[in-house]
Design a protein around this motif. Structure first.
Motif, PDB file in Angstrom:
ATOM      1  N   UNK A  56      30.557 -10.629  -1.314  1.00  0.00           N
ATOM      2  CA  UNK A  56      31.842 -10.020  -0.983  1.00  0.00           C
ATOM      3  C   UNK A  56      32.270  -9.123  -2.140  1.00  0.00           C
ATOM      4  N   UNK A  57      32.923  -8.012  -1.817  1.00  0.00           N
ATOM      5  CA  UNK A  57      33.418  -7.102  -2.837  1.00  0.00           C
ATOM      6  C   UNK A  57      34.921  -7.324  -2.994  1.00  0.00           C
ATOM      7  N   UNK A  58      35.355  -7.418  -4.245  1.00  0.00           N
ATOM      8  CA  UNK A  58      36.775  -7.656  -4.497  1.00  0.00           C
ATOM      9  C   UNK A  58      37.592  -6.427  -4.099  1.00  0.00           C
ATOM     10  N   UNK A  59      38.812  -6.685  -3.663  1.00  0.00           N
ATOM     11  CA  UNK A  59      39.665  -5.591  -3.194  1.00  0.00           C
ATOM     12  C   UNK A  59      39.905  -4.557  -4.285  1.00  0.00           C
ATOM     13  N   UNK A  60      40.159  -5.018  -5.509  1.00  0.00           N
ATOM     14  CA  UNK A  60      40.430  -4.061  -6.599  1.00  0.00           C
ATOM     15  C   UNK A  60      39.196  -3.229  -6.907  1.00  0.00           C
ATOM     16  N   UNK A  61      38.006  -3.836  -6.796  1.00  0.00           N
ATOM     17  CA  UNK A  61      36.776  -3.091  -7.044  1.00  0.00           C
ATOM     18  C   UNK A  61      36.565  -2.034  -5.967  1.00  0.00           C
ATOM     19  N   UNK A  62      36.822  -2.411  -4.731  1.00  0.00           N
ATOM     20  CA  UNK A  62      36.625  -1.467  -3.642  1.00  0.00           C
ATOM     21  C   UNK A  62      37.634  -0.324  -3.718  1.00  0.00           C
ATOM     22  N   UNK A  63      38.844  -0.627  -4.129  1.00  0.00           N
ATOM     23  CA  UNK A  63      39.860   0.410  -4.249  1.00  0.00           C
ATOM     24  C   UNK A  63      39.468   1.422  -5.332  1.00  0.00           C
ATOM     25  N   UNK A  64      38.995   0.923  -6.466  1.00  0.00           N
ATOM     26  CA  UNK A  64      38.549   1.817  -7.537  1.00  0.00           C
ATOM     27  C   UNK A  64      37.336   2.626  -7.084  1.00  0.00           C
ATOM     28  N   UNK A  65      36.447   1.985  -6.360  1.00  0.00           N
ATOM     29  CA  UNK A  65      35.252   2.648  -5.843  1.00  0.00           C
ATOM     30  C   UNK A  65      35.634   3.784  -4.895  1.00  0.00           C
ATOM     31  N   UNK A  66      36.545   3.511  -3.987  1.00  0.00           N
ATOM     32  CA  UNK A  66      36.997   4.527  -3.034  1.00  0.00           C
ATOM     33  C   UNK A  66      37.600   5.730  -3.753  1.00  0.00           C
ATOM     34  N   UNK A  67      38.387   5.450  -4.783  1.00  0.00           N
ATOM     35  CA  UNK A  67      39.018   6.523  -5.543  1.00  0.00           C
ATOM     36  C   UNK A  67      37.969   7.428  -6.173  1.00  0.00           C
ATOM     37  N   UNK A  68      36.916   6.829  -6.714  1.00  0.00           N
ATOM     38  CA  UNK A  68      35.850   7.621  -7.327  1.00  0.00           C
ATOM     39  C   UNK A  68      35.031   8.383  -6.303  1.00  0.00           C
ATOM     40  N   UNK A  69      34.830   7.797  -5.132  1.00  0.00           N
ATOM     41  CA  UNK A  69      34.114   8.508  -4.075  1.00  0.00           C
ATOM     42  C   UNK A  69      34.892   9.747  -3.647  1.00  0.00           C
ATOM     43  N   UNK A  70      36.206   9.637  -3.618  1.00  0.00           N
ATOM     44  CA  UNK A  70      37.041  10.811  -3.328  1.00  0.00           C
ATOM     45  C   UNK A  70      36.794  11.913  -4.356  1.00  0.00           C
ATOM     46  N   UNK A  71      36.622  11.525  -5.611  1.00  0.00           N
ATOM     47  CA  UNK A  71      36.341  12.504  -6.662  1.00  0.00           C
ATOM     48  C   UNK A  71      34.991  13.179  -6.417  1.00  0.00           C
ATOM     49  N   UNK A  72      34.016  12.414  -5.973  1.00  0.00           N
ATOM     50  CA  UNK A  72      32.719  12.995  -5.649  1.00  0.00           C
ATOM     51  C   UNK A  72      32.845  14.057  -4.569  1.00  0.00           C
ATOM     52  N   UNK A  73      33.637  13.775  -3.571  1.00  0.00           N
ATOM     53  CA  UNK A  73      33.845  14.739  -2.485  1.00  0.00           C
ATOM     54  C   UNK A  73      34.444  16.033  -3.018  1.00  0.00           C
ATOM     55  N   UNK A  74      35.269  15.925  -4.058  1.00  0.00           N
ATOM     56  CA  UNK A  74      35.884  17.110  -4.659  1.00  0.00           C
ATOM     57  C   UNK A  74      34.912  17.858  -5.572  1.00  0.00           C
ATOM     58  N   UNK A  75      33.737  17.299  -5.791  1.00  0.00           N
ATOM     59  CA  UNK A  75      32.732  17.973  -6.596  1.00  0.00           C
ATOM     60  C   UNK A  75      32.559  17.444  -8.000  1.00  0.00           C
ATOM     61  N   UNK A  76      33.349  16.469  -8.400  1.00  0.00           N
ATOM     62  CA  UNK A  76      33.235  15.919  -9.744  1.00  0.00           C
ATOM     63  C   UNK A  76      31.850  15.270  -9.909  1.00  0.00           C
ATOM     64  N   UNK A  77      31.102  15.607 -10.961  1.00  0.00           N
ATOM     65  CA  UNK A  77      29.783  14.990 -11.164  1.00  0.00           C
ATOM     66  C   UNK A  77      29.894  13.486 -11.335  1.00  0.00           C
ATOM     67  N   UNK A  78      28.951  12.769 -10.784  1.00  0.00           N
ATOM     68  CA  UNK A  78      28.981  11.305 -10.894  1.00  0.00           C
ATOM     69  C   UNK A  78      28.937  10.871 -12.360  1.00  0.00           C
ATOM     70  N   UNK A  79      28.271  11.666 -13.206  1.00  0.00           N
ATOM     71  CA  UNK A  79      28.172  11.311 -14.624  1.00  0.00           C
ATOM     72  C   UNK A  79      29.536  11.365 -15.313  1.00  0.00           C
ATOM     73  N   UNK A  80      30.431  12.223 -14.828  1.00  0.00           N
ATOM     74  CA  UNK A  80      31.773  12.275 -15.409  1.00  0.00           C
ATOM     75  C   UNK A  80      32.605  11.069 -14.984  1.00  0.00           C
ATOM     76  N   UNK A  81      32.242  10.468 -13.876  1.00  0.00           N
ATOM     77  CA  UNK A  81      32.963   9.288 -13.395  1.00  0.00           C
ATOM     78  C   UNK A  81      32.445   8.007 -14.049  1.00  0.00           C
ATOM     79  N   UNK A  82      31.147   7.954 -14.289  1.00  0.00           N
ATOM     80  CA  UNK A  82      30.586   6.772 -14.950  1.00  0.00           C
ATOM     81  C   UNK A  82      30.611   6.915 -16.476  1.00  0.00           C
TER      82      UNK A  82
END
Length: 291
Positions: A56-82
């Motif tokens: 199971x994935x914790x709610x706070x982890x999934x919320x943070x994950x979703x926020x970062x995926x939104x950044x990916x959609x905007x073009x932010x490189x994954x390396x800048x997020x990690x």
């Protein structure tokens, strides 16, 4: 990603990955970063992620994950997020102040190490990295050749700060100094000089992905004179700095092999100058060998 809806319906790790991958695909983005981000959020490597798929994935982890995926959609490189990228088997910190390391640069180092063994054997060498950025070239050379003395230059204070952090983390004794291209190296001779300078022509900017064009430092990407400006300067500076024997190793753009080879053959008439292709069969490196 509609966070409210997905948070109420996603329970397991594999569902989070499926949702994110589908979402990125919907917006025409690469799907692999969804996995990389999820590994980062969970603090696991690839094997750990596979093992955790039914957890199971914790709610706070999934919320943070979703926020970062939104950044990916905007073009932010994954390396800048990690905040990290893998290079030559090591983890380097990166930021918007430095160019994200590419696999092609690993090939530049591989060929340089081979040439070092052929030309110098196990002798101690003095090596310099011009325009070091995050420090990947200089630090990798030091880690692979512990006996070498290594100096690295960059004109950006932010880049040097990042490079120094990486050197400290990886326990690499590299001397970093601020300056334009090879200027800080003057006054002594170097056995090996490496550089991955900016080489993209300004008119090529529209053809780049927005992830590169909008989020990576332009001073590390673009150069005047149809992308050749840095090579022209280096061809003027380096002949006074390179030892005999010596190695000059340059990363280039895929259309610049002939031009850069000619520049350095004229600057160093007694050198053996050749262009080497990368794993994708593109011209990617120019080497100058002085016996």
């Amino acid at each position: 990603m509609n966070k409210v809806e997905t948070l109420t319906t996603v329970e397991f790790v594999y569902e989070a990955l499926e949702r994110a991958t589908s979402y990125l695909k919907q917006y025409g983005r690469e799907e692999t970063p969804a996995r990389i981000l999820l590994q980062h959020e969970l603090g696991v490597d690839y094997s750990g992620l596979v093992a955790a798929m039914r957890d199971k994935i914790e709610e706070r982890q999934f919320e943070a994950y979703c926020s970062n995926v939104e950044e990916l959609v905007e073009g932010v490189p994954v390396q800048h997020l990690t905040g990290v990228e893998q290079f030559y088997g090591r983890t380097f910190q990166v930021s918007p102040a430095v160019l994200i390391p590419r696999p092609e640069t690993e090939e530049l180092i591989e060929e340089t190490l081979k040439l070092k063994r052929e030309l110098f054997g196990t002798e101690e060498v003095q090596a310099a990295d011009i325009g070091t950025g995050s420090g990947v070239i200089a630090i990798t050379v030091k880690c692979e050749l512990p006996e070498a003395e290594v100096m690295a230059t960059d004109i950006s204070e932010e880049a040097l700060f990042m490079a120094e952090r990486n050197a400290e983390t990886l326990n690499a004794d590299v001397h970093f100094t601020k300056g334009d291209l090879a200027a800080p190296l003057a006054g002594r001779k170097w056995d090996i000089i490496l550089s991955n300078p900016p080489y993209i022509a300004h008119h090529e900017a529209p053809g780049l992905s927005d992830t590169v064009r909008e989020f990576e430092p332009h001073e590390a990407l673009f150069a005047d004179s149809n992308g050749l400006a840095a090579y022209k300067t280096l061809a003027e500076q380096v002949p006074e700095l390179i030892s005999r024997p010596g190695i000059i190793a340059l990363e280039i753009g895929s259309s610049q092999g002939a031009a850069v080879t000619e520049l350095f053959q004229k600057a160093l008439p007694d050198a053996r100058v050749y262009c080497k292709k990368d794993i994708n069969k593109h011209d990617r490196m120019v080497f100058c060998i002085l016996e």
